[in-house]
Each structure stands twice: as structure tokens, then as C-alpha cells.
Design a protein around this motif. Structure first.
Motif, PDB file in Angstrom:
ATOM      1  N   GLY A 209      22.867  31.852  84.602  1.00  0.00           N
ATOM      2  CA  GLY A 209      21.493  31.637  85.047  1.00  0.00           C
ATOM      3  C   GLY A 209      20.740  32.919  85.325  1.00  0.00           C
ATOM      4  N   LYS A 210      21.388  34.077  85.100  1.00  0.00           N
ATOM      5  CA  LYS A 210      20.731  35.363  85.360  1.00  0.00           C
ATOM      6  C   LYS A 210      19.513  35.624  84.472  1.00  0.00           C
ATOM      7  N   PRO A 211      19.525  35.155  83.194  1.00  0.00           N
ATOM      8  CA  PRO A 211      18.370  35.471  82.340  1.00  0.00           C
ATOM      9  C   PRO A 211      17.034  35.048  82.940  1.00  0.00           C
ATOM     10  N   SER A 212      16.972  33.854  83.550  1.00  0.00           N
ATOM     11  CA  SER A 212      15.692  33.386  84.092  1.00  0.00           C
ATOM     12  C   SER A 212      15.242  34.226  85.286  1.00  0.00           C
ATOM     13  N   GLU A 213      16.212  34.903  85.948  1.00  0.00           N
ATOM     14  CA  GLU A 213      15.880  35.752  87.093  1.00  0.00           C
ATOM     15  C   GLU A 213      15.687  37.206  86.686  1.00  0.00           C
ATOM     16  N   MET A 214      16.544  37.690  85.783  1.00  0.00           N
ATOM     17  CA  MET A 214      16.587  39.121  85.474  1.00  0.00           C
ATOM     18  C   MET A 214      16.110  39.471  84.069  1.00  0.00           C
ATOM     19  N   ILE A 249      22.888  42.005  71.264  1.00  0.00           N
ATOM     20  CA  ILE A 249      22.184  41.227  72.287  1.00  0.00           C
ATOM     21  C   ILE A 249      21.196  40.270  71.634  1.00  0.00           C
ATOM     22  N   HIS A 250      20.419  40.770  70.692  1.00  0.00           N
ATOM     23  CA  HIS A 250      19.422  39.929  70.022  1.00  0.00           C
ATOM     24  C   HIS A 250      20.087  38.804  69.219  1.00  0.00           C
ATOM     25  N   ASN A 251      21.182  39.111  68.538  1.00  0.00           N
ATOM     26  CA  ASN A 251      21.887  38.071  67.785  1.00  0.00           C
ATOM     27  C   ASN A 251      22.445  36.995  68.715  1.00  0.00           C
ATOM     28  N   PHE A 252      22.961  37.430  69.862  1.00  0.00           N
ATOM     29  CA  PHE A 252      23.485  36.466  70.833  1.00  0.00           C
ATOM     30  C   PHE A 252      22.366  35.555  71.323  1.00  0.00           C
ATOM     31  N   VAL A 253      21.216  36.143  71.628  1.00  0.00           N
ATOM     32  CA  VAL A 253      20.066  35.373  72.114  1.00  0.00           C
ATOM     33  C   VAL A 253      19.633  34.350  71.067  1.00  0.00           C
ATOM     34  N   VAL A 254      19.547  34.782  69.816  1.00  0.00           N
ATOM     35  CA  VAL A 254      19.086  33.879  68.755  1.00  0.00           C
ATOM     36  C   VAL A 254      20.095  32.746  68.531  1.00  0.00           C
ATOM     37  N   ASN A 255      21.376  33.053  68.548  1.00  0.00           N
ATOM     38  CA  ASN A 255      22.388  32.001  68.380  1.00  0.00           C
ATOM     39  C   ASN A 255      22.357  31.009  69.532  1.00  0.00           C
ATOM     40  N   ASP A 274      14.351  30.268  79.816  1.00  0.00           N
ATOM     41  CA  ASP A 274      15.772  30.171  80.175  1.00  0.00           C
ATOM     42  C   ASP A 274      16.583  31.309  79.579  1.00  0.00           C
ATOM     43  N   LEU A 275      16.139  31.839  78.450  1.00  0.00           N
ATOM     44  CA  LEU A 275      16.843  32.937  77.793  1.00  0.00           C
ATOM     45  C   LEU A 275      16.403  34.306  78.314  1.00  0.00           C
ATOM     46  N   GLY A 276      15.436  34.299  79.226  1.00  0.00           N
ATOM     47  CA  GLY A 276      15.056  35.567  79.852  1.00  0.00           C
ATOM     48  C   GLY A 276      13.762  36.172  79.358  1.00  0.00           C
ATOM     49  N   PHE A 277      12.997  35.452  78.557  1.00  0.00           N
ATOM     50  CA  PHE A 277      11.737  35.990  78.049  1.00  0.00           C
ATOM     51  C   PHE A 277      10.596  35.636  78.996  1.00  0.00           C
TER      52      PHE A 277
END
Length: 302
Positions: A209-214, A249-255, A274-277
Motif C-alpha cells: 500500500g506504499k505506492p498510494s502514500e509514497m 520499475i516501469h515494467n513492474f508498474v505496467v505489468n 493505487d500504483l503511485g501516480f
């Protein structure tokens, strides 16, 4: 550690070491055998306007910059760039030390091709514990180039001097790039462990859940978690997998986004947050760059 010494020129380093004025105003080589056998800089911090390439040999001591301290061994090369903070220590220097420090001001290379490409030598941003370890043959190679630089600035300086000096510095950096590639290669088992740790870090980060915060994790954040400099982490991954840390990092996010797009009914904006954007359009731009279609197109076509 209250004292800070700023070294703004080649002349200043000569003055500090008790040496005669330099032969060239923008470049010098200090051979460790010519230094006092005992130097105590404990508690002193240094900043510099100079690039430094140093071979540690016949010197007992440690060096620190960034977060780490490193007890160097013979045959260790360390690279530093202007404005880094170096923490002084106590050093004992053997009378037959083969070590040296090559120091040059950015003005030396400013109008050269090296001046344009110096930022590509990422090892200037490595932590000190990520130093380069040379074989005896490799030490001889780079030390020979250093001696050529010394011979060049000790004779009468002419219109060719600066070009030849810069060419030899560039050769040293290019050989260092080769030797770092070798170092990555021979440590492949350890590197694979680091790749696994990096992938585990990303999974745990996005599951927490860190992406939504950080936000989306940066290469700097990942390096800190793995106790590496961002450049070293990225270079290690590039040598081992062919992709930089940022690419991973970008590939992980897209997958992860693909899974969420097909496995949930969440809106694209919700998935992006949710992914941090912070801005969904940044997510959509990255997704399209990686897949060739927008998130909405991917969802409807699959």
C-alpha cells in the motif's frame, strides 16, 4: 566534524599537501610515496571543485563519502566528482607505495568531447564501498597512462599538451569502464542475488500500500533499501538483465497495471492512484509507451 576544507583548485591541494606549485594549473598527479608517511585528517570534511581518480596501494586507512566508509585494499580505484563531501581519516603510507591521485579541474575538459561525455561515467556517483578492484596487470595499465599525463605537463606546455592530457584521462576512464564490466561479470552470482532482492523489494512495496502514500518507487529509494548507490544498482541490473533499474520499475508498474485493468472494475484513475501516480495522465503516458495502447484500449481489447 565541524571543520570543512574547500579545495577549489589544483594549486590549493598542492599547498595543503606541502608540495611546490603545480606544473599545470588544471591537472596534477600526486604520488602517495611523495606524501608524508602519516596523515591525520580525522574529523575533517573536504569538498572540492576537482575530479579525482585515485589508486590505493600501500596505504593503510579508510575513506568515506556518501553513507559508507570503506577500508580500502591495495589495487582499489576510487572516483570522485566536484562537490562531493569526503570525510577525512588517518592514513599510514608505505614508503614504496604505488598509489596515486589524479586530480583535474572541470575547466581542463570543458571544451573537449570528454567534457560533454563525463556524465556518462556513472562510477563517479558510486558509493565508496562500490570501488573498482584491479588486477596487477590492470594497475600497470592505468598507472602507465597516469605517468604519460605527468610527462606531458612536466615538459614545456604547447598547443598539443591539453589535448594529449585529456586523451589520456579519457583512456583511463574508458579502461575503468571495461574493468567495472569485468567486475560485474565475475561477481555474477552475487549480482543475481541483488537482482532477486530488487524484484522482491518491488513486490513487497506494491503489496504494502506504499505506492498510494509514497508514489512510484524511485531508483534512489530502491538503492537506499538495498544499500547501494542508484547508479551502481542501475548499472548492475543493466549488466545482468539488459535493463536499467528505471526500466525494471516501469515494467513492474505496467505489468501490475495490466492485472488490475483486467482483474478489477476499478477506473483507470483509481488504478493510477493505487500504483503511485499523482496524475492519471502520467500513468496513461507510461502505459502507452510500454504497450503501444492506452489503458482503456488494453482493457477493451483483452
Amino acid at each position: 566534524m565541524n571543520e570543512i576544507i574547500h579545495i577549489e583548485s589544483v594549486e590549493k591541494i598542492h599547498e595543503m599537501m606541502g608540495f611546490p606549485k603545480p606544473k599545470h594549473p588544471l591537472v596534477t598527479v600526486i604520488f602517495m610515496k611523495d606524501c608524508p608517511t602519516y596523515m591525520d585528517f580525522e574529523g575533517v570534511r573536504f569538498t572540492s571543485e576537482l575530479f579525482m581518480v585515485s589508486l590505493k596501494d600501500g596505504v593503510e586507512g579508510s575513506i568515506q563519502y556518501g553513507r559508507n566508509s570503506y577500508d580500502f585494499s591495495d589495487g582499489t580505484m576510487v572516483f570522485m566528482k566536484p562537490h562531493q563531501v569526503i570525510y577525512g581519516t588517518t592514513e599510514n603510507i608505505c614508503a614504496d607505495s604505488k598509489g596515486w591521485m589524479l586530480l583535474f579541474h572541470p575547466d581542463l575538459i570543458r571544451r573537449s568531447e570528454l567534457g560533454k561525455s563525463i556524465g556518462q561515467y556513472s562510477f563517479f556517483d558510486y558509493e565508496v564501498n562500490e570501488a573498482l578492484h584491479l588486477s596487477e596487470e590492470e594497475q600497470l595499465m592505468v598507472s602507465d597512462l597516469v605517468r604519460k599525463i605527468v610527462l606531458e605537463y612536466q615538459q614545456n606546455i604547447d598547443k598539443h599538451s591539453q589535448k594529449l592530457i585529456v586523451s589520456n584521462i579519457e583512456l583511463i576512464l574508458n579502461y575503468s569502464t571495461r574493468y567495472y564490466d569485468r567486475q560485474f561479470y565475475v561477481r555474477t552470482n552475487l549480482n543475481q542475488d541483488h537482482v532477486g532482492q530488487f524484484e522482491t523489494l518491488l513486490r513487497e512495496y506494491f503489496n504494502s500500500g506504499k505506492p498510494s502514500e509514497m508514489g512510484v518507487p524511485s531508483v534512489k529509494y530502491c538503492g537506499e533499501q538495498l544499500h547501494m548507490s542508484p547508479n551502481y544498482l542501475s548499472d548492475l541490473l543493466k549488466k545482468e538483465t539488459g535493463k536499467s533499474a528505471k526500466d525494471h520499475i516501469h515494467n513492474f508498474v505496467v505489468n501490475r497495471a495490466k492485472t488490475n485493468l483486467l482483474g478489477t472494475t476499478d477506473s483507470i484513475s483509481e488504478i493510477a492512484y493505487d500504483l503511485g501516480f499523482e496524475y492519471p495522465q502520467h500513468f496513461s503516458k507510461l502505459f502507452k509507451a510500454k504497450t503501444g495502447m492506452s489503458p482503456a484500449q488494453y482493457r477493451t481489447q483483452n
